[in-house]
Design an enzyme around this catalytic site. Structure first.
Site, mmCIF file in Angstrom:
data_model
loop_
_atom_site.group_PDB
_atom_site.id
_atom_site.type_symbol
_atom_site.label_atom_id
_atom_site.label_comp_id
_atom_site.label_asym_id
_atom_site.label_seq_id
_atom_site.Cartn_x
_atom_site.Cartn_y
_atom_site.Cartn_z
ATOM 1 N N THR A 159 40.607 39.217 44.501
ATOM 2 C CA THR A 159 39.913 38.615 43.356
ATOM 3 C C THR A 159 40.768 37.526 42.695
ATOM 4 O O THR A 159 41.998 37.563 42.770
ATOM 5 C CB THR A 159 39.590 39.683 42.291
ATOM 6 O OG1 THR A 159 40.813 40.286 41.843
ATOM 7 C CG2 THR A 159 38.660 40.736 42.843
ATOM 8 N N ASN A 208 42.081 36.424 39.391
ATOM 9 C CA ASN A 208 42.346 36.974 38.059
ATOM 10 C C ASN A 208 42.427 35.804 37.090
ATOM 11 O O ASN A 208 43.393 35.039 37.105
ATOM 12 C CB ASN A 208 43.662 37.758 38.093
ATOM 13 C CG ASN A 208 43.919 38.520 36.810
ATOM 14 O OD1 ASN A 208 43.286 38.271 35.799
ATOM 15 N ND2 ASN A 208 44.862 39.446 36.864
ATOM 16 N N GLU A 212 37.971 39.241 36.571
ATOM 17 C CA GLU A 212 38.331 39.033 37.972
ATOM 18 C C GLU A 212 37.068 38.749 38.782
ATOM 19 O O GLU A 212 36.076 39.459 38.639
ATOM 20 C CB GLU A 212 39.041 40.256 38.537
ATOM 21 C CG GLU A 212 40.342 40.601 37.816
ATOM 22 C CD GLU A 212 41.013 41.823 38.398
ATOM 23 O OE1 GLU A 212 41.383 41.770 39.585
ATOM 24 O OE2 GLU A 212 41.143 42.821 37.675
#
Length: 317
Positions: free
Chosen positions: A212, A214, A260
């Site tokens: 992901t 962030n 995220e």
């Protein structure tokens, strides 16, 4: 579109213009009525249109600590204003000294001496000057003296969002805080967007097979309620379907609240250090903990499938 920061940025030879003034956070559908009419009237008169807004939000100066969550940073508002055809945006630094200007002083200093207003377009509840003492009636009264017209645009726009409440930035913030990003999108006329720089996190998503981005969000950003959402991640001009997680990651005893975004079906993305945008389309589920990593992975796989389907259905409309 020209962008000015402070009165001193306005060109010395600036001529007449049509002006609207306000915070315009979110540039929602109600705001769009006023801004749209500002652009239209400017074209009728053959002069530029100007939007005047403030930074920081006036409430932070008048009542420190009360800065509302922002629906859009100033650069994003500028993009949205440009899409509406605005010729110039003036961001006025809102200081304690500036807040002391009387309504008459504000009119002369901003509208008359600098912007040479031919017309001013506002909503019925527009207030300005020290202690918000000025209103549209006073604005029109001084228009007779300083040779500008005032047009008031009815902002009473409603829909299903908020149970039929009139559209407003306050209602939009409340819906976002409740996770109702569909309702917020109805008011905004587009999905709610969060922006920021991609930073390194715990990298657990990568370990689980779902890396992901962030996103370190900008200060005072209006962030949806904790949960999983479908939407998009935009980086380097590319808009990618995404499954988005908001929260503290309780599965791993996290404490910091994060945003995220997993770019669906994308492999090998390196977004660290990039400024990205995350658009929230639909709420998928609340944030929760699972009794095993296997259960967590099953839930993530379902989140991704549902997000993929929701984005595809939206794009197919």
């Amino acid at each position: 579109m020209q962008r000015w920061r402070g009165l001193e940025d306005i060109p010395q030879d600036w001529g007449r213009s049509v002006v609207t003034i306000g915070s315009y956070d979110g540039v929602h559908r109600g705001h769009q009525l006023i801004v749209g009419r500002t652009v239209e009237r400017a074209r009728e008169l053959g002069v530029p249109s100007v939007v005047v807004t403030f930074d920081p939000h006036p409430s932070e100066v008048v009542r420190p600590g009360t800065h509302p969550p922002l629906l859009a940073p100033h650069h994003r508002r500028g993009e949205l204003m440009a899409e509406l055809g605005v010729d110039a945006v003036l961001v006025l630094p809102f200081t304690a000294e500036f807040s002391e200007l009387s309504p008459a002083e504000f009119i002369v200093k901003v509208l008359v001496d600098k912007l040479h207003a031919s017309a001013v377009i506002e909503g019925p509840n527009f207030r300005f000057g020290h202690r918000a003492a000025g209103n549209v009636a006073f604005l029109a009264e001084l228009g007779a003296t300083y040779d500008y017209e005032v047009e008031v645009i009815d902002l009473y726009v409603t829909g299903a969002a908020g149970g039929g409440e009139p559209f407003s930035s306050t209602l939009t913030r409340r819906l976002i805080a409740e996770g109702d990003v569909d309702g917020a999108a109805e008011i905004l006329g587009r999905p709610h967007r969060v922006e920021g720089v991609v930073v390194r996190g715990a990298q657990r998503g990568r370990e689980l097979g779902y890396p992901t981005a962030n996103v370190e969000t900008l200060p005072h950003t209006a962030i949806p309620e904790d949960g999983v959402y479908a939407g998009w991640l935009t980086a380097d001009g590319e808009r990618m379907p995404a499954a988005i997680s908001v929260g503290t990651n309780p599965q791993f005893n996290g404490t910091d609240r994060t945003v995220e975004a997993y770019a669906i079906d994308r492999v090998g993305l390196d977004l660290y250090g990039l400024h990205v945008a995350v658009d929230f389309l639909s709420y998928v589920r609340p944030q929760r903990t699972f009794d095993s990593i296997e259960s967590l992975l099953e839930a993530i796989a379902d989140d991704v499938k549902r997000s993929r389907d929701l984005v595809a259905a939206y794009d197919a409309r």
